[in-house]
Design an enzyme around this catalytic site. Structure first.
Site, PDB file in Angstrom:
ATOM      1  N   HIS A 199      84.431 -95.665  -6.472  1.00 42.81           N
ATOM      2  CA  HIS A 199      83.607 -96.821  -6.151  1.00 42.81           C
ATOM      3  C   HIS A 199      83.130 -97.510  -7.427  1.00 42.81           C
ATOM      4  CE1 HIS A 199      81.121 -93.121  -6.239  1.00 42.81           C
ATOM      5  NE2 HIS A 199      80.394 -93.846  -7.082  1.00 42.81           N
ATOM      6  N   GLN A 267      77.068 -98.877  -3.831  1.00 38.99           N
ATOM      7  CA  GLN A 267      78.301 -98.367  -4.414  1.00 38.99           C
ATOM      8  C   GLN A 267      79.443 -98.639  -3.434  1.00 38.99           C
ATOM      9  OE1 GLN A 267      76.406 -94.471  -5.056  1.00 38.99           O
ATOM     10  NE2 GLN A 267      77.224 -94.507  -7.142  1.00 38.99           N
ATOM     11  N   ARG A 297      86.358 -87.694 -17.304  1.00 38.16           N
ATOM     12  CA  ARG A 297      85.879 -86.981 -16.119  1.00 38.16           C
ATOM     13  C   ARG A 297      86.018 -87.947 -14.946  1.00 38.16           C
ATOM     14  NH1 ARG A 297      81.428 -87.431 -13.182  1.00 38.16           N
ATOM     15  NH2 ARG A 297      80.615 -85.666 -12.016  1.00 38.16           N
ATOM     16  N   ASP A 299      85.452 -89.190 -11.635  1.00 42.56           N
ATOM     17  CA  ASP A 299      84.355 -88.940 -10.703  1.00 42.56           C
ATOM     18  C   ASP A 299      84.752 -89.243  -9.260  1.00 42.56           C
ATOM     19  OD1 ASP A 299      81.259 -88.505 -10.532  1.00 42.56           O
ATOM     20  OD2 ASP A 299      81.654 -90.293  -9.320  1.00 42.56           O
ATOM     21  N   GLU A 341      86.762 -84.361 -11.065  1.00 47.57           N
ATOM     22  CA  GLU A 341      85.471 -83.968 -10.504  1.00 47.57           C
ATOM     23  C   GLU A 341      85.635 -83.915  -8.978  1.00 47.57           C
ATOM     24  OE1 GLU A 341      81.352 -84.743  -8.835  1.00 47.57           O
ATOM     25  OE2 GLU A 341      83.027 -86.137  -8.819  1.00 47.57           O
TER      26      GLU A 341
END
Length: 387
Positions: A199, A267, A297, A299, A341
């Site tokens: 997002h 978001q 990373r 997400d 993640e």
């Protein structure tokens, strides 16, 4: 350029690669590799040859039936060449080193350290005064949390990103990030930043332009005129934050549309079924990698693909997309590692490394949610049996 694919490659893929040069000429773009010396041109083409099949194998299940699939791959190949041509010399040297030491992040000398930049050093420039401290600890991997420019106001701790290419102005600017990455790299420390893939913020330029009615950018998101489709999805969707943000869709009166918002109403979930979203994210990755970021990373990756009748997590297309993203890095910025993640069960987690036809092709590193929970619980309870 047919040599870029093995002989057994499907004819469509041979045509895709065969059109790269002609497409560049047709659009009038300068050949992206032309400014490079022969050595660098050869290195890029060798990497393209080595990893192109992994790239197309990740893209084909997601976008292969679209009429614009060929143009998507051609555009992507040009973008990767552009990124490599713009790559600083010091990072190209690191690329060569990592080509020869692909297990660099698994070595016993690797020690990670993570912090919010403002709480640790005030801003990015403040990190310079603490490098000796980090070196004394033995840190060789530094995760700078909440570095990119977040949404003004509520921003989920910085994970509602308003601009992926800009640094949070409270911490500094792009040049400050480049300088920190350069100095740390010279001291043997790799920098990790968060790249939110599921997002973006409702204040991101894509969302603003979608709100203004631009059809192109409305296709970057999941928008619905009524509740029929959202209600059908809600029957099987869990709520991530049922108390703070119940439901998975938010009404936006300026568009008169429901927007898919898995986490918070500000978001907006990105529509990865649109290949333009994939291309945008690759350009962002390349830009940050050329600033010196060595680890992304990634997400909230478990949520990337939406399928009716499921919880819309851990879908096969997620692993295809992550394989394609990793192949892009292997081609243009091979010093970069991908960390998924994925806060999922161990049975689901293993697929983020790659299983079956994707074995070893998806992510370099992945979160082990159960292990993290046990470690934190052990610290809180002072009961080491949990470890």
């Amino acid at each position: 350029v047919r040599h870029l694919l093995p002989e057994q490659a499907p004819a469509q893929e041979i045509r895709v690669v065969g059109r790269i040069d002609s497409e560049v000429r047709r659009t009038g773009r300068e050949r992206p590799l032309q400014p490079l010396d022969p050595r660098d041109r050869q290195i890029f083409l060798l990497r393209l040859e080595r990893w192109f099949q992994n790239l197309v194998d990740g893209l084909r299940p997601v976008y292969g039936r679209r009429p614009d699939f060929r143009e998507t791959v051609v555009t992507l190949a040009r973008d990767l060449a552009d990124a490599f041509a713009a790559r600083p010399e010091g990072l190209k040297e690191l690329d060569l080193e990592r080509d020869l030491t692909p297990d660099w992040f698994q070595r016993e000398s690797m020690l990670g350290y993570v912090f919010y930049v403002d709480r640790f050093a005030g801003d990015l420039r403040g990190i310079h005064g603490r490098i000796d401290y980090l070196e004394e600890l033995g840190a060789t991997y530094l995760h700078l949390m909440s570095t990119l420019r977040p949404r003004e106001g509520e921003n989920d701790g910085g994970y509602a990103v308003a601009d992926y290419r800009e640094v949070d102005p409270r911490l500094g600017d792009r040049e400050d990030l480049r300088e920190v990455c350069t100095v740390l790299r010279e001291r043997g420390v790799s920098v990790c930043v968060d790249l939110v893939l599921n997002h973006c913020s409702d204040q991101h330029d894509w969302a603003r332009r979608a709100s203004a009615g631009e059809t192109r950018f409305q296709d970057y998101f999941y928008l619905y005129e009524d509740r029929a489709t959202p209600d059908a999805y809600e029957r099987t969707l869990p709520e991530v934050f049922p108390d703070l943000a119940p439901g998975n869709f938010t009404w936006r009166p300026e568009m008169e549309r429901w927007v898919w918002t898995t986490f918070h109403d500000y978001q907006w979930d990105l529509n990865w079924a649109n290949p333009q979203v994939f291309l945008e994210v690759v350009r962002i990755m390349m830009d940050l990698a050329n600033l010196g970021v060595e680890v992304f990373r990634l997400d909230a990756v478990a949520f990337l693909w939406k399928r009716p009748g499921t919880d819309c997590q851990n879908q096969p297309e997620v692993h295809d997309l992550l394989q394609a993203l990793r192949a892009c890095s292997k081609i243009a910025t091979p010093a970069v590692a991908h960390k998924a993640e994925a806060i999922v069960s161990p049975d689901d987690l293993i697929h983020y490394f790659g299983t079956g036809r994707r074995y070893g092709k998806v992510s370099n590193i992945a979160y082990h949610n159960s292990l993290m929970v046990q470690f934190w619980s052990a610290l809180a309870s002072r009961d080491t049996r949990l470890m």
